[in-house]
Write a protein that holds these residues in place. Structure first.
Motif: not given
Ligand SMILES: CCCCCCCCCCCCC/C=C/[C@@H](O)[C@H](COP(=O)(O)O)NC(=O)CCCCCCCCCCCCCCC
Length: 215
Positions: A21, A25, A194, A197
């Motif tokens: 990321l 993000d 994560y 994301k």
């Protein structure tokens, strides 16, 4: 201690999805994204040859992306955003049917992206399941809610048979090499956001550029 066995731990694999990321993000580093996938494939290979048809396809797609990264225009493939811009502006993507650019980065990445949704659903189900839950059921529910929508009948059928070969939840957790089941559950709770994301960013980017149905 850092034995070869210790190194193969699902935590490390999922950390790759954290480290890919970028920019708050708002972008994803392709190299680390592929590192995550390579770790997942390695993990899948320990589950037996019954999944080799899945692993072969994933490896082919990872390889296509790595070749772009290593190629003359590798810099353009550094992040998902730069790849999409580069391929779309250069008309390097087959938008309606596979013809002159059958293996564009955008369409190849889309296949991995759809599989990431399966992973996200499956790991979340494993995390929240009870000890006696059947992994084959969790896996096929996750598959039916994601990848199956893009697969023809024969692949769906083959996948559903292969799911019966999955080990029990506890064995699964052991192979992850993270620690006791409680520790695995905790690790998944920390790492899955994560993965989400990365999935959400990619989905948003593909929605914006109308790339979700690439042939
Ligand atoms: C836990 C192991 C279970 C793995 C099950 C994964 C879901 C089943 C997927 C079945 C895919 C069958 C292979 C063929 C797929 C292709 O036809 C199809 C379309 O490609 P095309 O447009 O180029 O023709 N390809 C795809 O959809 C991409 C599939 C990529 C699958 C990668 C799955 C990796 C799974 C990693 C497992 C890690 C488990 C970690 C859990 C603790």
């Amino acid at each position: 201690m850092d034995s070869a066995e210790d190194k193969f731990c699902l935590r490390e694999v999922l950390v790759s999805f954290k480290s890919c990321l970028l920019n708050d993000d708002k972008d994803v580093l392709v190299e680390h994204y592929l590192t995550g996938w390579k770790g997942l494939v390695r993990f899948m290979n320990t589950l037996g040859t019954v999944f080799s048809f899945v692993s072969k396809d994933a490896v082919t797609k990872i390889q296509i992306m790595e070749n772009y990264l290593k190629g003359d225009n590798g810099e353009r493939y550094r992040t998902l955003r730069s790849m999409v811009e580069y391929e779309l502006s250069g008309n390097l993507v087959d938008l309606t049917k596979r013809s002159s650019h059958p293996d564009s980065g955008c369409r190849t990445l889309l296949r991995l992206h759809r599989a990431l949704r399966w992973l996200q659903l499956f790991l979340e189900k494993l995390r929240t399941s009870s000890e006696d839950s059947k992994t084959s059921t969790l896996c096929s529910e996750a598959y039916n809610d994601s990848l199956a929508n893009y697969h023809p009948w024969l692949i769906r059928k083959t996948a559903s048979v292969a799911f019966f070969a999955l080990p029990t939840r506890n064995t699964f957790f052991e192979v992850m090499n993270v620690g006791s089941p409680d520790v695995v559950v905790e690790m998944l709770g920390e790492a899955l956001p994560y993965v989400s994301k990365v999935y959400d960013f990619t989905q948003e980017l593909y929605v914006q550029r109308n790339l979700l149905d690439l042939p």
